[in-house]
Design an enzyme around this catalytic site. Structure first.
Site, mmCIF file in Angstrom:
data_model
loop_
_atom_site.group_PDB
_atom_site.id
_atom_site.type_symbol
_atom_site.label_atom_id
_atom_site.label_comp_id
_atom_site.label_asym_id
_atom_site.label_seq_id
_atom_site.Cartn_x
_atom_site.Cartn_y
_atom_site.Cartn_z
ATOM 1 N N HIS A 51 2.698 -6.477 -112.192
ATOM 2 C CA HIS A 51 3.318 -8.244 -111.501
ATOM 3 C C HIS A 51 3.946 -7.377 -110.684
ATOM 4 O O HIS A 51 4.762 -6.730 -110.189
ATOM 5 C CB HIS A 51 3.956 -9.143 -112.664
ATOM 6 C CG HIS A 51 3.468 -9.759 -114.570
ATOM 7 N ND1 HIS A 51 3.917 -8.646 -115.280
ATOM 8 C CD2 HIS A 51 2.617 -10.234 -113.833
ATOM 9 C CE1 HIS A 51 2.604 -9.224 -115.858
ATOM 10 N NE2 HIS A 51 1.985 -9.856 -114.804
ATOM 11 N N ASP A 54 7.361 -6.440 -111.826
ATOM 12 C CA ASP A 54 7.950 -5.810 -111.835
ATOM 13 C C ASP A 54 7.842 -4.538 -110.723
ATOM 14 O O ASP A 54 8.767 -3.530 -111.221
ATOM 15 C CB ASP A 54 6.192 -5.121 -112.898
ATOM 16 C CG ASP A 54 5.427 -5.780 -114.445
ATOM 17 O OD1 ASP A 54 6.206 -6.366 -114.641
ATOM 18 O OD2 ASP A 54 4.529 -5.843 -114.124
HETATM 19 C C1 3MF Z 1 -1.992 -13.536 -120.202
HETATM 20 C C2 3MF Z 1 -2.107 -12.144 -120.000
HETATM 21 C C3 3MF Z 1 -1.042 -11.642 -118.651
HETATM 22 C C4 3MF Z 1 -1.924 -11.232 -117.507
HETATM 23 C C5 3MF Z 1 -1.047 -10.635 -116.302
HETATM 24 C C6 3MF Z 1 -1.645 -9.995 -115.165
HETATM 25 C C7 3MF Z 1 1.016 -10.585 -120.095
HETATM 26 O O1 3MF Z 1 -2.461 -14.059 -120.992
HETATM 27 O O2 3MF Z 1 -2.653 -11.755 -120.477
HETATM 28 O O3 3MF Z 1 -0.461 -10.850 -119.521
HETATM 29 O O4 3MF Z 1 -2.850 -10.154 -118.204
HETATM 30 O O5 3MF Z 1 -0.161 -11.028 -116.307
HETATM 31 O O6 3MF Z 1 -2.503 -11.157 -114.450
#
Ligand code: 3MF
Ligand code: MG
Length: 364
Positions: A51, A54
């Site tokens: 992200h 991150d």
């Molecule tokens: C939510 C997700 C997310 C996305 C991530 C990347 C926490 O259901 O799957 O993971 O995969 O934000 O886009």
């Protein structure tokens, strides 16, 4: 026969988590990004999914030069460890300005914030040597249908994607569809929706999809067929393999944990299409069970990768001749039995479609 795919794996740092859920707090202590990065190669992973925050914590409070500096530091941390960034995704669901969604918020200043955050994500991706940006459009949807005009919402999503494409001629946009959670209904619930928007965009060659197994299951669809659809369009850019036991909250279980046969069929579709030969990563989006101790923090990642590789072996050792014979004979019962026995490791000779007791004596 072409050479066997050598799969490369990826995951995001959020997959090593502390166990908080909506009903209870963290049960494990956090690791720093650098500590997590140290584990990638030993666990058999080369790709890191990020992200924006991150990479750059507190991104909204920083000047562009500070954002760039931090992104360059993280990129160096990757290089030092022999890792690469697979993509960067804007976290469009956390800030108060995204309460009503980003691209589809009813408030123009919120929409402007969401676009700006996406453009800053592109800047970060560039510093991280990846052209790929993932859009999980978490809050682009509604709790009640009257709250937004859905047709206008689709137009706004398209408009924002086009602005991102314009901003950087190199950027690729991968849409990760999900039908619900946190919203009651999301505007891009399936890969079909994502691909339709891709074709409608100003540069369809740079827009594709990322399919998460659990998200397809939550939409009542088969993840392998969803992947096949995207592959048939040349638009499966990445995957989030995991598992989901029925229609409930998004579980992010280890790959194959709830439905091994479905996992086998996902691997089969990927392997048969040569997924991974063009540099695509096998991404995992898995969450460890809250019960696990600190020292187990990465077990679900190692296990999911291992399950994937075992299933690759199963796909490569299927008796294709027998399968074809059974298909030609339209004997899908025998094909079903053969598939299950193959997964169970039972020898092929034990499978036959002529197991019915002779009926001649009864005259039928
Ligand atoms: C939510 C997700 C997310 C996305 C991530 C990347 C926490 O259901 O799957 O993971 O995969 O934000 O886009
Ligand atoms: Mg995901």
């Amino acid at each position: 026969m072409s050479e066997a795919t050598k799969y490369r794996f990826s995951f995001g740092p959020w997959n090593i988590s502390e166990g908080a859920d909506p009903f209870g707090p963290e049960v494990r202590s956090p690791y720093s990004l650098e500590e997590k990065l140290d584990w990638y190669l030993p666990l058999g992973f080369e790709g890191v999914q990020f992200h924006d925050d991150d990479v750059v914590e507190g991104i909204d409070g920083l000047k562009p030069s500070q954002v760039t500096k931090r992104a360059q530091e993280v990129c160096q941390s990757l290089k030092d460890r022999g890792l690469v960034a697979e993509f960067v995704a804007p976290r469009l669901w956390f800030d108060p300005k995204t309460i009503d969604g980003g691209f589809t918020s009813n408030c123009a200043t919120d929409r402007a914030y969401a676009l700006d955050r996406c453009l800053r994500t592109i800047d970060i991706a560039r510093e991280m040597d990846t052209p790929n940006v993932v859009l999980w459009l978490a809050r682009e949807g509604t709790y009640i249908r009257e709250a937004k005009n859905a047709r206008v919402a689709y137009e706004r999503i398209l408009e924002t994607i086009n602005k991102m494409l314009d901003y950087d001629p190199e950027v690729n946009i991968w849409i990760e569809p999900k039908p619900n959670e946190p919203m009651d209904h999301a505007y891009l619930p399936t890969i079909g929706h994502a691909i339709a928007i891709a074709y409608q965009s100003s540069d369809p060659t740079r827009v594709g999809g990322l399919i998460e197994s659990a998200h397809a299951i939550l939409a009542g669809l088969d993840p392998a067929d969803e992947m096949a659809f995207a592959l048939a369009h040349g638009k499966l850019c990445s995957v989030h393999l995991n598992d989901q036991n029925g229609l409930k909250f998004d579980q992010d279980k280890s790959f194959g944990s709830a439905n091994l046969r479905s996992a086998y069929n996902q691997v089969r579709v990927l392997e048969e299409a040569g997924y991974g030969k063009r540099g695509e990563f096998v991404g995992l989006d898995v969450k460890i069970m809250r019960t696990q101790k600190q020292s187990d923090s990465t077990a679900h990642l190692a296990n999911s990768r291992d399950t994937f590789l075992h299933l690759v072996e199963k796909v490569r050792t299927v008796d294709r001749k027998l399968e074809q014979e059974l298909i030609e004979a339209r004997d899908y019962e025998a094909l079903d039995a053969y598939t299950l026995r193959h997964l169970l490791g039972v020898p092929t000779e034990a499978v036959s479609s002529s197991q019915q007791p002779a009926l001649a004596a009864s005259g039928k």
